[in-house]
Design an enzyme around this catalytic site. Sequence first.
Site, short mmCIF file in Angstrom:
data_model
loop_
_atom_site.label_atom_id
_atom_site.label_comp_id
_atom_site.label_asym_id
_atom_site.label_seq_id
_atom_site.Cartn_x
_atom_site.Cartn_y
_atom_site.Cartn_z
N GLU A 58 0.81 -1.22 0.00
CA GLU A 58 0.00 0.00 0.00
C GLU A 58 0.84 1.27 0.00
OE1 GLU A 58 -2.29 -3.41 1.64
OE2 GLU A 58 -0.32 -2.54 2.11
N HIS A 109 -14.18 -0.75 3.75
CA HIS A 109 -14.15 -1.62 4.93
C HIS A 109 -13.71 -0.86 6.18
CE1 HIS A 109 -14.28 -4.36 1.57
NE2 HIS A 109 -14.49 -5.39 2.38
#
Length: 315
Positions: A58, A109
């Site tokens: 990420e 999420h």
Amino acid sequence: MPEVKKIATREAYGETLVELGKKADNLVVLDADLAAATKTDTFRKAFPERHFDCGIAEANMIGIAAGLASTGKIPFVSSFAMFAAGRAYEQVRNSVGYPHLNVKIGATHAGISVGEDGASHQCIEDLALMRVIPGMTVINPSDAVEAAEAVRAAFALDGPVYLRFGRLAVPVINDREDYHFELGKGVLLKDGKDLTILATGLCVAEAIDAADMLSKQGIDARVINIHTIKPLDEEQVIKAAMETGNIVTVEEHSIVGGLGGAVAELLSEKCPTKLLRIGVEDVFGESGPAAELIAKYGLDAKGICKKIQAWKQAV
């Protein structure tokens, strides 16, 4: 009574990226091995040459997005909130925030409604982390309709934006002709004179139901949807504080640093007001069914109503 339609905000995220991608060939999407979960696989199927899977990396993904933005592309980077805001925080701050690059972060999420994935994946700190970055716009839509509008607004804005989406399907409450989305402007959903509930994200629908419950107890609650955490709608918050005298914030986030923190900062400086912050109270989440967790942490309509009633009696 007709059944209320429920759609996850992440679904609207994926669909709106495709809509925008048809109009703008400089829009690109980056994902960190979670395209199916973040719903960016919808964009990948439509524009495979403009979708980049960066793998489980990420921080690197944010750096790539920064580079693309510096060349005139408009990158939307996607991962779970825990990874987009948490794991990659330094890169978001230094590679995107500091040079004020046109990168959009689609964080899915978020919150305890991730459910069984548990505390390690339930990001309840992301609004606080993103809000403190200078120049970062922070949006937490309440339903799929608002999520789509938020993505369109983020695309049109020149600068970094953090978009918070959920895993859980939530009631569609904004599918009406008079609905209007504007960055930094709260949406009045119900007027009232005794107190004001400022809610964000999936808690907005619960706040509406809580206000109905409170009305049966003789408490007339105003409800405002605060979809933009930063910039905060200071004018409407102060107006509500002056007119109702009591403010309640409700969020699927820690009570530290998110909507409650932002409102507390504002009111303490400009309009001292009695304030109740409802959210996750300085604890980590836990594994369990999403709906049961929301109820356990007092973020459903009954929990919100109960906490407000106790607060009103105490003050």
